[in-house]
Scaffold this active site. Structure first.
Site, mmCIF file in Angstrom:
data_model
loop_
_atom_site.group_PDB
_atom_site.id
_atom_site.type_symbol
_atom_site.label_atom_id
_atom_site.label_comp_id
_atom_site.label_asym_id
_atom_site.label_seq_id
_atom_site.Cartn_x
_atom_site.Cartn_y
_atom_site.Cartn_z
ATOM 1 N N ASP A 25 0.795 -1.192 0.000
ATOM 2 C CA ASP A 25 0.115 -0.040 -0.127
ATOM 3 C C ASP A 25 0.842 1.355 0.082
ATOM 4 O OD1 ASP A 25 -3.084 0.813 1.690
ATOM 5 O OD2 ASP A 25 -1.331 2.202 1.571
ATOM 6 N N ASN A 39 -2.501 12.992 -3.360
ATOM 7 C CA ASN A 39 -3.825 13.382 -4.206
ATOM 8 C C ASN A 39 -4.129 14.939 -3.397
ATOM 9 O OD1 ASN A 39 -4.759 11.564 -5.748
ATOM 10 N ND2 ASN A 39 -5.795 10.244 -4.075
ATOM 11 N N HIS A 74 -5.650 14.885 -7.932
ATOM 12 C CA HIS A 74 -6.086 13.474 -8.220
ATOM 13 C C HIS A 74 -5.431 12.818 -9.296
ATOM 14 C CE1 HIS A 74 -9.003 9.850 -8.284
ATOM 15 N NE2 HIS A 74 -8.905 10.232 -7.057
ATOM 16 N N ASP A 76 -3.105 9.628 -9.958
ATOM 17 C CA ASP A 76 -3.396 8.636 -10.955
ATOM 18 C C ASP A 76 -2.334 8.133 -11.692
ATOM 19 O OD1 ASP A 76 -6.000 8.352 -10.469
ATOM 20 O OD2 ASP A 76 -6.829 9.070 -12.021
ATOM 21 N N GLU A 86 -5.131 2.247 -3.432
ATOM 22 C CA GLU A 86 -3.882 2.333 -3.801
ATOM 23 C C GLU A 86 -2.960 0.994 -3.243
ATOM 24 O OE1 GLU A 86 -5.306 3.204 -0.987
ATOM 25 O OE2 GLU A 86 -3.983 4.006 0.557
HETATM 26 N N1 LIG Z 1 -5.755 9.436 -7.558
HETATM 27 C C1 LIG Z 1 -6.415 8.375 -7.120
HETATM 28 N N2 LIG Z 1 -6.509 8.253 -5.784
HETATM 29 C C2 LIG Z 1 -7.052 6.955 -5.372
HETATM 30 C C3 LIG Z 1 -7.446 6.264 -6.168
HETATM 31 N N3 LIG Z 1 -8.015 5.057 -5.407
HETATM 32 C C4 LIG Z 1 -7.965 5.490 -3.974
HETATM 33 N N4 LIG Z 1 -7.519 6.552 -4.026
HETATM 34 C C5 LIG Z 1 -7.122 7.351 -2.573
HETATM 35 O O1 LIG Z 1 -6.198 6.808 -1.924
HETATM 36 C C6 LIG Z 1 -6.324 7.572 -0.661
HETATM 37 C C7 LIG Z 1 -6.133 6.414 0.419
HETATM 38 O O2 LIG Z 1 -6.006 7.292 1.467
HETATM 39 P P1 LIG Z 1 -5.578 6.345 2.963
HETATM 40 O O3 LIG Z 1 -6.441 5.041 2.893
HETATM 41 O O4 LIG Z 1 -6.044 7.275 3.929
HETATM 42 O O5 LIG Z 1 -4.210 5.993 3.002
HETATM 43 P P2 LIG Z 1 -2.972 6.862 2.849
HETATM 44 O O6 LIG Z 1 -3.175 8.238 2.937
HETATM 45 O O7 LIG Z 1 -2.149 6.334 1.688
HETATM 46 O O8 LIG Z 1 -2.308 6.587 4.378
HETATM 47 P P3 LIG Z 1 -1.511 5.293 4.684
HETATM 48 O O9 LIG Z 1 -2.086 4.061 3.958
HETATM 49 O O10 LIG Z 1 -1.972 5.206 6.105
HETATM 50 O O11 LIG Z 1 -0.191 5.281 4.781
HETATM 51 C C8 LIG Z 1 -7.500 8.227 -0.650
HETATM 52 O O12 LIG Z 1 -7.359 9.807 -0.665
HETATM 53 C C9 LIG Z 1 -8.365 7.816 -1.848
HETATM 54 O O13 LIG Z 1 -9.107 8.844 -2.410
HETATM 55 C C10 LIG Z 1 -7.377 6.334 -7.545
HETATM 56 O O14 LIG Z 1 -7.821 5.406 -8.293
HETATM 57 N N5 LIG Z 1 -6.642 7.039 -8.042
#
Ligand SMILES: Nc1nc2c(ncn2[C@@H]2O[C@H](COP(=O)(O)OP(=O)(O)OP(=O)(O)O)[C@@H](O)[C@H]2O)c(=O)[nH]1
Length: 351
Positions: free
Chosen positions: A226, A234, A239, A243, A269
């Site tokens: 992850d 983002n 965003h 991507d 992610e």
């Molecule tokens: N650009 C983009 N963002 C995505 C996608 N799928 C998920 N996300 C974003 O990924 C982010 C995941 O955030 P969190 O689950 O808080 O995790 P994190 O910020 O990586 O924090 P940790 O995992 O704790 O290190 C969210 O803001 C989602 O909106 C995608 O396909 N594209």
């Protein structure tokens, strides 16, 4: 013998009413009618005539050239000869099949029937009424049959050859269909953003590898990773940049694993890896190598990321939920203990 009087079906108060009935009936019972008048030089065509060929009603000039221009060039001489013989009184009936050009550029087979309804004092034809009927389906089926018979009768084409030709056509068609099926399958198994296998494909692969491991007693290990603080990426860069990061990372990992390892996007992610025939220690070493490579990799000039990994291996009898519960725990520990690290969870640790 008593003469039968024609039944009077309609009584109209005005000529206009009578015309309306006639035109509506014609439109209902015949597909397209035409009415040629020598004195005016006009050819009046019914709405059905235009509709049958796909044209907007009334779009053409009301003259004979409209008709002549629509006749298929191969049919034209035959139609003209027939029409001239008819108007010269050399043949009694005018009923001929030919092709007319439709609005979409294709040709439609029609039957054209006509009747002379007026002549002048010298016997010259002054008015003809005609009707077009759509016979396309019947005619094309008939022509195909003729063609097959002709081929069969031709000295150089035997029934065997015809069957071989048809079989080849069928084979080509099947190959095209197979390609379409494969394309659809590929789309349904691929993550549209990163173009790597999606979660559906991963679950299929996991089931296959699980059965293989049960059958042969092979080792089998998994990793899930992850991106750290992806939300910040983002939020800070937008965003779209997020991507791009996902795409670049997916391409980078794909280049740095063995061909037999499976790599897919779990969602968001999070990514997953299957290492067939690899024990836990091997999978941990591989995850560690990937973690280090990612941390060193500049996705964009001056832009790097880190990832946290959870690793576990398969134990005979594990359900998919068991595997995921372990791998999730391992990933949670990796995040909780500071990120940018690999945590492995032994089977025993769960039991
Ligand atoms: N650009 C983009 N963002 C995505 C996608 N799928 C998920 N996300 C974003 O990924 C982010 C995941 O955030 P969190 O689950 O808080 O995790 P994190 O910020 O990586 O924090 P940790 O995992 O704790 O290190 C969210 O803001 C989602 O909106 C995608 O396909 N594209």
């Amino acid at each position: 013998m008593e003469q039968r009087k024609p039944a009077i079906t309609y009584r109209h108060a005005t000529l206009q009413d009578a015309d309306a009935t006639l035109n509506n009936l014609l439109d209902l019972v015949v597909e397209g009618t035409w009415d040629w008048n020598r004195a005016s030089g006009e050819v009046v065509r019914s709405p059905g005539w235009y509709r049958m060929l796909g044209y907007e009603v009334g779009v053409f000039k009301q003259d004979v050239f409209t008709w002549e221009n629509l006749i298929h060039p191969d049919d034209y001489p035959r139609v003209m000869q027939n029409f001239e013989q008819f108007t010269a009184g050399k043949i009694d009936h005018y009923s001929i099949d030919y092709r007319c050009k439709k609005q979409d550029g294709h040709y439609l087979w029609i039957t054209d029937n006509a009747q002379i309804i007026a002549r002048d004092d010298e016997g010259v034809v002054t008015r003809i009424l005609g009707a077009h009927l759509d016979i396309h389906e019947r005619k094309t089926a008939q022509l195909e049959l003729f063609e097959q018979n002709r081929l069969l009768r031709a000295d150089n084409v035997t029934l065997e050859k015809l069957i071989t030709q048809k079989a080849r056509e069928l084979e080509n068609r099947n190959r095209e269909l197979q390609q379409k099926i494969e394309q659809i399958e590929q789309i349904s198994n691929t993550d549209p953003l990163t173009q790597i296998p999606n979660r559906k494909k991963f679950e299929e692969e996991l089931r296959t590898e699980k059965s293989r491991s049960d059958r042969y007693g092979h080792e089998l290990s998994f990793a899930m990773f992850d991106i750290d603080h992806f939300k910040n990426i983002n939020d800070t860069f937008g965003h779209e940049t997020g991507d791009k990061v996902l795409k670049k990372l997916a391409a980078f990992i794909s280049q740095n694993i063995r061909d037999i390892d499976f790599f897919g996007r779990w969602g968001g992610e999070e990514f997953v890896l299957i290492f067939p025939d690899v024990p836990l220690e091997g999978a941990t070493a591989c995850a560690e190598k990937l973690r280090r490579l990612i941390a060193e990799y500049e996705l964009f000039p001056g832009f790097k990321i880190t990832c946290s990994f959870g690793v576990t291996s398969y134990r005979t009898g594990d359900s998919i939920d068991d595997i995921f519960s372990r791998i999730d725990n391992a990933l949670y520990v990796a995040k909780d203990s500071g990120r940018d690290r690999v945590v492995e969870l032994h089977v025993e640790a769960q039991s």
